[in-house]
Write an enzyme that holds these catalytic residues in place. Structure first.
Site, PDB file in Angstrom:
ATOM      1  N   LYS A 123      -1.144  -6.548  -6.796  1.00 32.26           N
ATOM      2  CA  LYS A 123      -1.880  -5.574  -5.982  1.00 32.26           C
ATOM      3  C   LYS A 123      -2.464  -4.464  -6.830  1.00 32.26           C
ATOM      4  O   LYS A 123      -3.531  -3.931  -6.503  1.00 32.26           O
ATOM      5  CB  LYS A 123      -0.975  -4.982  -4.889  1.00 32.26           C
ATOM      6  CG  LYS A 123      -0.736  -5.942  -3.747  1.00 32.26           C
ATOM      7  CD  LYS A 123      -0.340  -5.209  -2.482  1.00 32.26           C
ATOM      8  CE  LYS A 123      -0.158  -6.184  -1.329  1.00 32.26           C
ATOM      9  NZ  LYS A 123       0.380  -5.567  -0.128  1.00 32.26           N
ATOM     10  N   LYS A 150      -3.649 -20.166  -0.879  1.00 34.22           N
ATOM     11  CA  LYS A 150      -3.044 -19.866   0.417  1.00 34.22           C
ATOM     12  C   LYS A 150      -4.111 -19.338   1.387  1.00 34.22           C
ATOM     13  O   LYS A 150      -5.010 -18.602   0.966  1.00 34.22           O
ATOM     14  CB  LYS A 150      -1.975 -18.793   0.183  1.00 34.22           C
ATOM     15  CG  LYS A 150      -0.963 -18.689   1.280  1.00 34.22           C
ATOM     16  CD  LYS A 150       0.135 -17.716   0.886  1.00 34.22           C
ATOM     17  CE  LYS A 150       0.432 -16.819   2.057  1.00 34.22           C
ATOM     18  NZ  LYS A 150       1.483 -15.861   1.820  1.00 34.22           N
ATOM     19  N   LYS A 184      -6.331 -13.750   5.168  1.00 32.53           N
ATOM     20  CA  LYS A 184      -7.282 -13.058   6.036  1.00 32.53           C
ATOM     21  C   LYS A 184      -8.273 -12.231   5.227  1.00 32.53           C
ATOM     22  O   LYS A 184      -9.306 -11.825   5.725  1.00 32.53           O
ATOM     23  CB  LYS A 184      -6.537 -12.180   7.034  1.00 32.53           C
ATOM     24  CG  LYS A 184      -5.620 -11.161   6.381  1.00 32.53           C
ATOM     25  CD  LYS A 184      -4.636 -10.578   7.382  1.00 32.53           C
ATOM     26  CE  LYS A 184      -3.483  -9.935   6.645  1.00 32.53           C
ATOM     27  NZ  LYS A 184      -2.283  -9.787   7.434  1.00 32.53           N
TER      28      LYS A 184
END
Ligand code: TRP
Length: 335
Positions: free
Chosen positions: A119, A201, A204
């Site tokens: 991140k 994966k 969204k």
């Protein structure tokens, strides 16, 4: 004593961040299992809104996402009469316990977390201290409620490990306060991959809208996305390492219909990819259509959601406060 204190069932807890729309991946990988767990476990589920601000959020969008994630909990069949459903920030003990735990967590432990590394690479302009200590807040979410099990996906395993380490260390230093939670691997757990790049994966945050199915896509959109799903140029419907696209679709079809891989391969032997993709799209659309209808009903009554927020927070606070006070006392605070 509340009911939740007197049942013999094991306790399970999990939280979902209110960041963006939930996908078919979230549903088949987690939410569908939450629903199934409600009867066998004493369940606690929260919308982890405090975690969401570790990346920048528009205030209006965050507010909307909190309502919308909670409404989705209800829409998939989580029942506030059976389980405790609440919003993390409504129970002050989460942030408060997180401080106690922070002072018992090493910098080096946090620096090893792979999600932090990922991140911070993705949000290089906002590597805030909250992003760094995110797993400590997650440990607080868990430890406050003394769950036996925490259902988590592969990406959260490391965070659960650290929660266990923090709990063990705290107990050793100050005396027994926390229960050491076990990971829970649900019997039917599908790892859903992107429809456009089946090596990745389903996410969204994918820029390509065709790569994921939102829980709130309508039937036509769902079917169109499955028709466009990337597969190989062969035309055989079977699970195989060199056929990640078809393997992913078989996994999805299996998770939705409950059919085994062998049954699916037999059902579609001699048929083409076109037929199969349509069948998967229709099965998914059928599974998601009640969710969509329920959602529209729940989200249109904010006053009722506010009432459920309060009720859930009250139940959660009762449990959280007991653990928090005990931890404070052990550390030496005067209550
Ligand atoms: N970090 C989890 C995720 O992004 C969400 C989460 C927050 C969580 N607190 C938790 C999951 C406690 C399980 C238990 O998926």
């Amino acid at each position: 004593m509340s009911d939740i204190e007197t049942t013999a069932k094991k306790r399970a807890l999990s939280c979902v961040q209110p960041s963006g729309i939930l996908t078919l991946g979230n549903y088949l990988g987690a939410l569908k299992n939450f629903k199934a767990m409600q009867d066998d476990f004493e369940c606690i589920f929260a919308v982890a809104d405090l975690h969401a601000i570790t990346v920048r959020q528009q205030p209006a969008a965050l507010r909307q996402q909190i309502y919308s994630t909670y409404a989705l909990f209800l829409s998939i069949g989580l029942d506030p009469e059976k389980s405790i459903l609440f919003v993390q920030s409504h129970v002050k003990e989460h942030a408060a316990l997180s401080w106690l735990l922070s002072c018992n967590t090493q910098f080096g432990e946090m620096a090893r977390m792979t999600q932090f590394k990922d991140k911070s690479a993705k949000h290089a302009d906002n590597i805030n201290v909250g992003l760094f200590s995110y797993p400590v807040l997650m440990a607080a979410d868990i430890l406050l409620y003394k769950p036996d099990f925490v259902p988590v996906g592969a990406d959260q395993k490391q965070h659960l490990e650290i929660a266990r380490d923090i709990a063990n260390r705290f107990n050793n230093n100050y005396g027994e306060v926390f229960k050491i939670p076990e990971p829970y691997i649900p019997p039917l757990c599908a790892r859903v991959m992107s429809l456009q790049n089946p090596e990745q994966k389903m996410s969204k945050s994918d820029e390509n809208q065709n790569a994921f199915v939102s829980l709130l896509d309508d039937k036509d959109t769902i079917i169109r996305k499955f028709k466009r799903a990337v597969t190989d140029s062969d035309n055989k419907i079977c699970v195989s390492e060199d056929k990640p696209g078809i393997t992913n679709l078989i996994g999805i079809y299996s998770a939705v219909t409950g059919k085994s891989t062998a049954e699916i391969e037999a059902e579609f032997s001699g048929k083409g990819y076109g037929d199969f993709k349509l069948a998967v799209g229709e099965a998914v659309a059928e599974e998601l259509s009640p969710i969509y209808e329920n959602y529209n009903r729940f989200i249109s009554d904010k006053a009722e959601l506010d009432r459920m927020f309060r009720e859930g927070a009250e139940k959660a606070s009762y449990l959280a406060n007991k653990t928090y006070k005990k931890a404070m006392k052990k550390v030496g605070f005067v209550l």
